[in-house]
Design a protein around this motif. Structure first.
Motif, PDB file in Angstrom:
ATOM      1  N   LEU A 171      29.219  10.517  90.611  1.00 46.98           N
ATOM      2  CA  LEU A 171      27.877  10.254  90.093  1.00 46.98           C
ATOM      3  C   LEU A 171      27.038  11.529  90.581  1.00 46.98           C
ATOM      4  O   LEU A 171      27.349  12.029  91.506  1.00 46.98           O
ATOM      5  N   LEU A 172      26.310  12.123  89.555  1.00 45.11           N
ATOM      6  CA  LEU A 172      25.517  13.234  90.128  1.00 45.11           C
ATOM      7  C   LEU A 172      24.108  12.741  90.764  1.00 45.11           C
ATOM      8  O   LEU A 172      23.617  11.866  90.518  1.00 45.11           O
ATOM      9  N   GLU A 173      23.675  13.670  91.517  1.00 42.21           N
ATOM     10  CA  GLU A 173      22.366  13.747  92.326  1.00 42.21           C
ATOM     11  C   GLU A 173      21.238  13.807  91.407  1.00 42.21           C
ATOM     12  O   GLU A 173      21.387  14.746  90.525  1.00 42.21           O
ATOM     13  N   GLY A 174      20.081  13.446  91.718  1.00 43.94           N
ATOM     14  CA  GLY A 174      18.742  13.709  91.341  1.00 43.94           C
ATOM     15  C   GLY A 174      18.465  13.051  89.809  1.00 43.94           C
ATOM     16  O   GLY A 174      19.176  12.038  89.376  1.00 43.94           O
ATOM     17  N   GLU A 175      17.269  13.407  89.506  1.00 47.91           N
ATOM     18  CA  GLU A 175      16.909  12.855  87.974  1.00 47.91           C
ATOM     19  C   GLU A 175      17.968  13.058  86.714  1.00 47.91           C
ATOM     20  O   GLU A 175      18.498  14.253  86.549  1.00 47.91           O
ATOM     21  N   CYS A 176      18.226  12.149  86.007  1.00 49.00           N
ATOM     22  CA  CYS A 176      19.237  12.011  85.217  1.00 49.00           C
ATOM     23  C   CYS A 176      18.991  11.211  83.857  1.00 49.00           C
ATOM     24  O   CYS A 176      18.223  10.678  83.897  1.00 49.00           O
ATOM     25  N   VAL A 177      19.743  11.581  82.890  1.00 48.69           N
ATOM     26  CA  VAL A 177      19.976  10.896  81.519  1.00 48.69           C
ATOM     27  C   VAL A 177      21.089   9.963  81.593  1.00 48.69           C
ATOM     28  O   VAL A 177      22.161  10.647  82.079  1.00 48.69           O
ATOM     29  N   VAL A 178      21.016   8.933  81.244  1.00 47.69           N
ATOM     30  CA  VAL A 178      22.417   8.010  81.154  1.00 47.69           C
ATOM     31  C   VAL A 178      22.427   7.527  79.782  1.00 47.69           C
ATOM     32  O   VAL A 178      21.209   6.999  79.252  1.00 47.69           O
ATOM     33  N   GLU A 179      23.448   7.908  78.809  1.00 47.29           N
ATOM     34  CA  GLU A 179      23.425   7.343  77.672  1.00 47.29           C
ATOM     35  C   GLU A 179      24.798   6.955  77.231  1.00 47.29           C
ATOM     36  O   GLU A 179      25.768   6.972  78.012  1.00 47.29           O
ATOM     37  N   ASP A 180      24.669   6.203  76.077  1.00 45.26           N
ATOM     38  CA  ASP A 180      26.139   5.419  75.808  1.00 45.26           C
ATOM     39  C   ASP A 180      27.006   6.608  75.524  1.00 45.26           C
ATOM     40  O   ASP A 180      27.019   7.540  75.067  1.00 45.26           O
ATOM     41  N   LEU A 181      28.188   6.275  75.858  1.00 44.43           N
ATOM     42  CA  LEU A 181      29.441   6.903  75.679  1.00 44.43           C
ATOM     43  C   LEU A 181      29.951   6.663  74.267  1.00 44.43           C
ATOM     44  O   LEU A 181      30.430   5.466  73.766  1.00 44.43           O
ATOM     45  N   ILE A 182      29.603   7.730  73.294  1.00 47.79           N
ATOM     46  CA  ILE A 182      29.867   7.238  71.859  1.00 47.79           C
ATOM     47  C   ILE A 182      31.321   7.715  71.522  1.00 47.79           C
ATOM     48  O   ILE A 182      32.137   8.436  71.998  1.00 47.79           O
ATOM     49  N   ASP A 183      31.720   6.437  70.746  1.00 45.17           N
ATOM     50  CA  ASP A 183      33.142   6.481  70.152  1.00 45.17           C
ATOM     51  C   ASP A 183      33.351   7.342  68.833  1.00 45.17           C
ATOM     52  O   ASP A 183      33.036   6.584  67.702  1.00 45.17           O
ATOM     53  N   PHE A 184      33.403   8.636  68.922  1.00 38.58           N
ATOM     54  CA  PHE A 184      32.797   9.371  67.863  1.00 38.58           C
ATOM     55  C   PHE A 184      34.145   9.886  66.980  1.00 38.58           C
ATOM     56  O   PHE A 184      35.193   9.841  67.837  1.00 38.58           O
ATOM     57  N   GLU A 185      33.891  10.156  65.654  1.00 41.64           N
ATOM     58  CA  GLU A 185      35.075  10.393  64.995  1.00 41.64           C
ATOM     59  C   GLU A 185      35.306  12.209  65.292  1.00 41.64           C
ATOM     60  O   GLU A 185      36.403  12.545  65.501  1.00 41.64           O
ATOM     61  N   LYS A 186      34.339  12.834  65.096  1.00 45.70           N
ATOM     62  CA  LYS A 186      34.367  14.524  65.540  1.00 45.70           C
ATOM     63  C   LYS A 186      33.161  14.549  66.251  1.00 45.70           C
ATOM     64  O   LYS A 186      32.045  13.868  66.073  1.00 45.70           O
ATOM     65  N   GLU A 187      33.241  15.893  66.862  1.00 43.34           N
ATOM     66  CA  GLU A 187      31.684  16.570  67.429  1.00 43.34           C
ATOM     67  C   GLU A 187      31.686  17.801  66.568  1.00 43.34           C
ATOM     68  O   GLU A 187      32.607  18.625  66.150  1.00 43.34           O
ATOM     69  N   LEU A 188      30.382  17.820  66.217  1.00 46.67           N
ATOM     70  CA  LEU A 188      29.963  18.842  65.199  1.00 46.67           C
ATOM     71  C   LEU A 188      29.100  19.586  65.771  1.00 46.67           C
ATOM     72  O   LEU A 188      28.219  19.488  66.539  1.00 46.67           O
ATOM     73  N   ALA A 189      28.669  20.767  65.216  1.00 50.27           N
ATOM     74  CA  ALA A 189      27.512  21.539  65.493  1.00 50.27           C
ATOM     75  C   ALA A 189      27.093  22.489  64.245  1.00 50.27           C
ATOM     76  O   ALA A 189      27.666  22.587  63.598  1.00 50.27           O
TER      77      ALA A 189
END
Length: 382
Positions: A171-189
């Motif tokens: 686990l990281l120190e300091g203020e953070c964002v915790v978000e769902d681990l997405i079960d993705f098909e692809k990562e796009l940009a």
């Protein structure tokens, strides 16, 4: 009309993105002034004027920019307060400092998406590691999840994937964002650009494969193998995002394509981006040329694809730390359609970005074969 005296540009950061921006700017005889703390950074020998100093220090950034009319960035972690003051004095900053300040904080980024109705994963903002552990123990946060530091994360750092109790030590120190681990098909940009008149232009979506340990893009395919409907949806999300930020310049929008066909924003970068390197050879206009068109108020160039391409990041070999030595460079350059970009970093270390390779061709199978050959043979040791 543009006079030669107007063709000056300040760049905060002297890394590889700045290097490639200078290379594009040289075609139009734009003089680039660069600020970076490393006297041997990739831009140090290419800039028309190089200043060795901290882009995080208020006075250094202010003094650097006070005699320049146009200033941009190649890294987010710069002193925004100095840019705000320079803007007050009539300087043009790309992106605007208030947009940069928002994007610098991943927690504020996520809240911005939510407030503006932009699709993103479920998230919580957590004050510190202790609070996060308490929420896990109270089962208010359920495994698996992704933890991201709100500030200072870069190039895969500041991100932890927590799958179970065994990962608690990570686990990281300091203020953070915790978000769902997405079960993705692809990562796009999608790299999207917006000019001063509000005209928007998108580069075709790409798909990315990440290095599991370094969390950096290792393999990029352009254009992405997705349906026309998904391409349209990705473009619409990118356009809505840059419009919501009211950003003039370019924005790299990283997205998840879920198995249900949703397109969710992961995070953004308001500058040239790793997911757009291939555009130098593979598109009629590169991402670097497009941002220059935004800055100097020149009509957009075509983002159409010249050729299918694969892009590979050249990372420092794990376990090697010292002066960089390149193995397999000659063998890689003998392949047709292969373009090697070395960033000029003297020292290598594990997973450090040292260069990239773009491969052009019509046959995806052959592209992947060449990519795998280069991944196996072009290594950066010390």
């Amino acid at each position: 009309m543009i006079s030669s005296g107007d063709l000056n540009l300040g760049i905060l950061g002297g890394g590889q993105l700045g290097k490639m921006l200078i290379e594009a700017a040289s075609d139009w005889n734009i003089a680039c002034h660069v600020l970076d703390p490393d006297p041997n950074c990739p831009c140090s020998n290419l800039a028309a004027h190089f200043v060795c100093g901290s882009f995080k220090d208020y006075e250094t950034v202010y003094q650097f920019g006070k005699n320049l009319q146009k200033i941009t960035i190649e890294i987010e972690h710069v002193n925004v307060e100095a840019l705000i003051q320079l803007e007050r004095e009539g300087k043009e900053i790309f992106p605007k400092p208030e947009v940069l300040k928002l994007i610098q904080d991943k927690g504020k980024q996520k809240m911005f998406y939510e407030d503006n109705g932009l699709p993103t994963s479920n998230f919580q903002i957590i004050e510190n590691k202790e609070e996060l552990i308490n929420l896990i123990n109270e089962e208010k946060i359920i495994f698996p999840f992704v933890q991201k530091s709100c500030t200072a994360g870069y190039d895969g750092k500041g991100v932890a994937i927590i799958r179970g109790d065994e990962d608690i030590p990570d686990l990281l120190e300091g203020e953070c964002v915790v978000e769902d681990l997405i079960d993705f098909e692809k990562e796009l940009a999608v790299i999207v650009a917006r000019n001063k008149d509000g005209v928007i232009s998108c580069f075709p979506a790409v798909e990315m494969e990440f290095h599991k340990e370094a969390n950096l893009v290792e393999f990029l395919l352009a254009p992405a193998n997705i349906s026309g409907a998904i391409k349209q949806k990705a473009n619409e999300v990118a356009e809505a995002c840059i419009k919501a930020f009211d950003l003039v310049g370019i924005l790299a929008v990283e997205m998840f394509l879920t198995k249900q066909g949703e397109v969710l924003i992961n995070e953004v970068a308001p500058r040239p981006h790793n997911s757009g390197h291939h555009t130098i050879e593979a598109n009629f206009t590169s991402q670097y040329g497009q941002i220059l068109r935004c800055i100097f108020d020149i009509p957009f160039g075509s983002t159409a694809v010249r050729s299918k391409s694969v892009m590979i990041n050249l990372l420092g070999e794990e376990g090697y730390n010292g002066e960089a030595k390149y193995v397999g460079l000659k063998e890689s350059l003998q392949l047709e359609g292969v373009y090697v970009h070395l960033y000029g970093k003297k020292m290598t270390k594990s997973f450090r970005k040292m260069g990239h390779v773009t491969i052009l061709g019509d046959d995806e199978k052959i592209l992947r074969q060449k990519a795998n050959f280069i991944k196996s043979n072009l290594r950066i040791l010390s």
